[in-house]
Enzyme design. Structure first.
Site, PDB file in Angstrom:
ATOM      1  N   LEU A  93       0.976  -1.064   0.070  1.00  0.00           N
ATOM      2  CA  LEU A  93      -0.144   0.012  -0.073  1.00  0.00           C
ATOM      3  C   LEU A  93       0.947   1.373   0.036  1.00  0.00           C
ATOM      4  CD1 LEU A  93      -2.652  -1.357   2.460  1.00  0.00           C
ATOM      5  CD2 LEU A  93      -2.981  -1.035   0.220  1.00  0.00           C
ATOM      6  N   TYR A 148       1.831   2.632   8.056  1.00  0.00           N
ATOM      7  CA  TYR A 148       1.478   2.531   6.833  1.00  0.00           C
ATOM      8  C   TYR A 148       2.166   1.374   5.820  1.00  0.00           C
ATOM      9  CZ  TYR A 148       5.502   5.611   5.783  1.00  0.00           C
ATOM     10  OH  TYR A 148       6.716   6.256   5.539  1.00  0.00           O
ATOM     11  N   CYS A 149       1.337   0.896   4.967  1.00  0.00           N
ATOM     12  CA  CYS A 149       1.829  -0.602   4.182  1.00  0.00           C
ATOM     13  C   CYS A 149       2.354  -1.451   4.973  1.00  0.00           C
ATOM     14  CB  CYS A 149       2.975  -0.028   3.409  1.00  0.00           C
ATOM     15  SG  CYS A 149       3.429  -1.324   1.916  1.00  0.00           S
ATOM     16  N   PRO A 150       1.455  -1.777   6.107  1.00  0.00           N
ATOM     17  CA  PRO A 150       1.897  -3.078   7.074  1.00  0.00           C
ATOM     18  C   PRO A 150       2.089  -4.269   6.374  1.00  0.00           C
ATOM     19  CG  PRO A 150      -0.501  -2.554   7.193  1.00  0.00           C
ATOM     20  CD  PRO A 150      -0.068  -1.476   6.147  1.00  0.00           C
ATOM     21  N   LYS A 161       8.289   1.121  13.583  1.00  0.00           N
ATOM     22  CA  LYS A 161       8.708   0.672  12.248  1.00  0.00           C
ATOM     23  C   LYS A 161       9.531   1.762  11.293  1.00  0.00           C
ATOM     24  CE  LYS A 161       6.605  -0.351   7.738  1.00  0.00           C
ATOM     25  NZ  LYS A 161       5.056  -0.884   7.108  1.00  0.00           N
TER      26      LYS A 161
END
Length: 280
Positions: A93, A148-150, A161
Site C-alpha cells: 500500500l 502505513y503499508c503494514p 517501524k
C-alpha cells in the site's frame, strides 16, 4: 551455508547507485529499472545486483489504493502537500519517498535455484541487519499495526517501524525492495498517509480494509538510534557490506545492451501508472 547466506555471498555483485542522480526523476523510472534488472539478472545477462535510489516528495500507491472511494480527492491532497502520487507494480500500500528515505533493491536470479517469497524477505532482513551493527539484536521483522503499508516483514526497533519490504518477480528475476526511513520524522510521514486515507475513504464502506494509521508507531532510524545518519552515509555502508560479501563489485548503471529494454519497461510503467491513477 544456508540459502540466505549463499544468496548474499555472490561471486560478483553489480552495484548501481541512483541515490543522487535519481532524486529529481520520477519514481516510475526506478520501478522500470527494477523490472529491467529482474529481466537481466533473471536471464543471466547481469550478475546479482544491488541498486540504491532516492526520490523527492513522492507517495507510491499500491494497487488497492487506487480503488479508494474518493481517490481523486486523496491524490489532490497529496499534491497540495507537495507530493506526487504514482502507482507501483509490486505489492503493498501507500508509502512516502523523500530525500530522507533510502530505497534499496536486491535483485537475484531464480534461474538455477528456487527462491520462495519468505527467502526473499529474509535476504533483505539479513542485509539490513548487517548495515546497522549498532542495532544488533534490536531489528525485528513482524507486522506493526497502525503503520502505513503494514506487512509481516515490517522492520522495527522497539515496536516502531522504520522500513518495509516488498517484492517484484519477473522473467526469473526477483527484486526485493526496501524503503529505509533514515532521516527526518517517521511520524510526520505517517500522518501524511493517515490524512490520505481519511480523505480517500471519508467514512464509506469499502471491500478492502485500509489501514488506520497511528503515526506514533513509525520513526526514522536517526530517531530510533539517536543518530545523525545521512542517506549518503548508508549508501557508503551498502558498498562496504557488499565488499564483505563478495570478492568482486562492479559499479554499473544501465548498459548499452540494456538501454532498449529499459525504454520498454519505462514506457510500460508509465502507461500502467496513467491507467491506474484514473479511478475505474
Amino acid at each position: 551455508m544456508s540459502q540466505i547466506e549463499s544468496l548474499l555471498q555472490q561471486k560478483v555483485w553489480r552495484f548501481w547507485d541512483q541515490s543522487l542522480s535519481g532524486k529529481s526523476r520520477s519514481a516510475l523510472e526506478s520501478f522500470a529499472a527494477d523490472d529491467l534488472l529482474c529481466h537481466s539478472v533473471g536471464q543471466g545477462l547481469s550478475p546479482a545486483t544491488v541498486r540504491t535510489w532516492v526520490h523527492d516528495q513522492t507517495v507510491v500507491l499500491g494497487i488497492q489504493d487506487h480503488r479508494l472511494p474518493f481517490v481523486e480527492d486523496a491524490q489532490d491532497f497529496l499534491r497540495t502537500q507537495g507530493h506526487t502520487p504514482i502507482v507501483r507494480n509490486s505489492g503493498g500500500l501507500a508509502v512516502v519517498l523523500d530525500d530522507g528515505v533510502l530505497n534499496i533493491s536486491i535483485v537475484l536470479s531464480e534461474k538455477s535455484q528456487s527462491i520462495d517469497i519468505s527467502a526473499g524477505y529474509e535476504v533483505m532482513l539479513a542485509f539490513i541487519q548487517s548495515l546497522f551493527p549498532e542495532a544488533e539484536g534490536k531489528i525485528e521483522a513482524y507486522e506493526i499495526v497502525g503503520s502505513y503499508c503494514p506487512g509481516s516483514y515490517d522492520l522495527s526497533i522497539g515496536g516502531k517501524k522504520f522500513a518495509g519490504i516488498s517484492q517484484r518477480r519477473l522473467r526469473q528475476g526477483i527484486a526485493v525492495q526496501v524503503y529505509l526511513c533514515v532521516e527526518g520524522s517517521g511520524s510526520e510521514r505517517a500522518d501524511l498517509i493517515r490524512q490520505f486515507y481519511e480523505i480517500g475513504v471519508q467514512g464509506e464502506e469499502t471491500k478492502f480494509s485500509y489501514p488506520v494509521i497511528k503515526p506514533e508507531v513509525m520513526a526514522s532510524l536517526n530517531e530510533l538510534l539517536n543518530a545523525s545518519f545521512t542517506v549518503q552515509d548508508i549508501v557508503i555502508r551498502v558498498q562496504q557490506v557488499l565488499q564483505q560479501l563478495s570478492p568482486k563489485i562492479v559499479s554499473q548503471s544501465v548498459t548499452q545492451e540494456e538501454m532498449e529494454l529499459y525504454k520498454f519497461y519505462i514506457q510500460r510503467v508509465v502507461d500502467r501508472n496513467k491507467k491506474m491513477l484514473t479511478k475505474e
